[in-house]
Scaffold this active site. Structure first.
Site, PDB file in Angstrom:
ATOM      1  N   ASP A  96      10.905   1.251  13.811  1.00 17.14           N
ATOM      2  CA  ASP A  96      11.155   2.255  12.774  1.00 17.14           C
ATOM      3  C   ASP A  96      12.615   2.200  12.313  1.00 17.14           C
ATOM      4  OD1 ASP A  96      10.401   4.473  11.113  1.00 17.14           O
ATOM      5  OD2 ASP A  96      11.397   5.827  12.518  1.00 17.14           O
ATOM      6  N   ARG A  99       8.193   4.856  -5.908  1.00 19.23           N
ATOM      7  CA  ARG A  99       9.024   5.284  -4.782  1.00 19.23           C
ATOM      8  C   ARG A  99       8.485   4.782  -3.445  1.00 19.23           C
ATOM      9  NH1 ARG A  99       8.909  11.366  -5.214  1.00 19.23           N
ATOM     10  NH2 ARG A  99      10.021  11.257  -3.244  1.00 19.23           N
ATOM     11  N   LYS A 100       7.367   4.061  -3.483  1.00 19.06           N
ATOM     12  CA  LYS A 100       6.805   3.530  -2.235  1.00 19.06           C
ATOM     13  C   LYS A 100       7.390   2.156  -1.919  1.00 19.06           C
ATOM     14  CE  LYS A 100       2.247   5.724  -2.590  1.00 19.06           C
ATOM     15  NZ  LYS A 100       0.793   5.470  -2.772  1.00 19.06           N
TER      16      LYS A 100
END
Lengths: 230, 230
Positions: B144, B189-190
């Site tokens: 992450d 925005r992805k």
């Protein structure tokens, strides 16, 4: 990923579940008092909300349907003969951070009949990702631990094969969460699980996840343990 | 989940990427020396393999195509006005564990042209899941962080929306890993990213992951910062 624990074994046996292979040895010298401290008990860092919800969950254990699970900083037998064995000082990752309340504070409760785990978790200030918010990796960690415990409850030692998490709403540091981990189905050695992560107060759904766990072959596991002199 | 940092902003600007909004304030009294220590530098806990691979990555920065990214224990401005603001002592989760080498040791390198991050990571003994092995949550944490840095490099502040990880081979504690995080595509925005986690020595593929990150609206971000007096 998740291994076993003696305490969880006892809890599972009490709930009628198959008990995982014994993995602990009381004669190992460094398995001392500190190693046996149950960290799933209330301490001074627990917020009023954490204590209130914990009391509610404890009350659910009165009939024996739900069982409280203790939680430790270390495996009880750090020298057992697994691949990559690391004698010496190790810590289970969710209990790695020093200081009560700085990292994860959590307590799990098992319902063996429903194949379900509830995990009450307070996210401390050392779990930061975006400013003031809990790190996505910290959320993944408590989800993996919850589902791993649920998988262990089903079938003994298991390893995570896939974890997929939808992060739906940021989690401010200090939030008290209630994770609801469930066994969805079994296919041979595959275990499919799900988890919902909600605020204990207010019911906001912060995340949802699916997990695929693979049960380890108990025969191979036994060979490894015997090979290491256990 | 991932926020921004001044140092990464400088590195991105040097690489021709849009610089994320300035978020730091050198006048805040508690932003002291300890808060500015770059933890992505070699220390006594780094293994010979970690040092060797780090030297190799450093050599790749000579032409300017790759940029070394510093890494800090804290956000530079812990009182900035984000929702759930937590003034006081917080730590970024990957740097939460005390003791050099006990938790994550890592250094990231950015290739802005290729939209790619390499993260060299040594997993310490406090990241344990199964006996002797790295916890699935710890692996999720460094993935992450790597993908979050890559997303930040593309478009400024971003949040994890989905993380899906296939755990292919257990990672013994002490392993030196090389994470290769890439931007696959952008849709508004992805941001869709991927990550491969290999042993730096031997090339074993331990895990692979996909990540969906959502770029935060810079207008709304600016309003928040102005609203908090920044």
């Amino acid at each position: 990923m998740w291994g076993g624990s003696r305490a969880l074994g006892r809890a599972l046996a009490a709930g009628g579940w198959p008990r995982p292979p014994a993995r602990c040895c009381p004669h190992v010298p460094n398995v001392g008092q500190e190693r046996r401290q149950d960290l799933a008990q209330p301490n001074g860092s627990w917020s009023a909300a954490m204590r209130r919800h914990h009391q509610h969950l404890l009350a659910m254990t009165a009939t024996g349907t739900w069982v409280r699970l203790p939680s430790y900083r270390h495996h009880h037998h750090p020298t057992e003969g697994t691949p990559g064995d690391t004698p010496g000082d190790t810590r289970l990752f969710p209990h790695a951070i020093d200081g009560a309340g700085a990292g994860f504070e959590f307590a799990m409760f098992l319902n063996a009949t429903e194949r379900r785990i509830l995990c009450l978790c307070q996210t401390g200030p050392y779990l930061e990702g975006p400013p003031g918010m809990t790190h996505g990796g910290a959320i993944a960690t408590i989800i993996d631990s919850t589902l791993g415990t649920c998988a262990l409850a089903m079938a003994g030692m298991a390893m995570t094969a896939n974890l997929s998490i939808d992060y739906l709403a940021p989690i401010p540091l200090g939030t008290v969460l209630l994770l609801d981990g469930r066994t969805e189905r079994l296919e041979g050695r595959k275990m499919f699980l799900s988890c919902h992560v909600r605020a204990a107060d207010g019911d906001t759904l912060h995340a949802r996840a699916t997990g695929l766990f693979i049960r380890l072959d108990p025969t191979k596991q036994r060979v490894k343990e015997e090979g290491s002199g256990q």
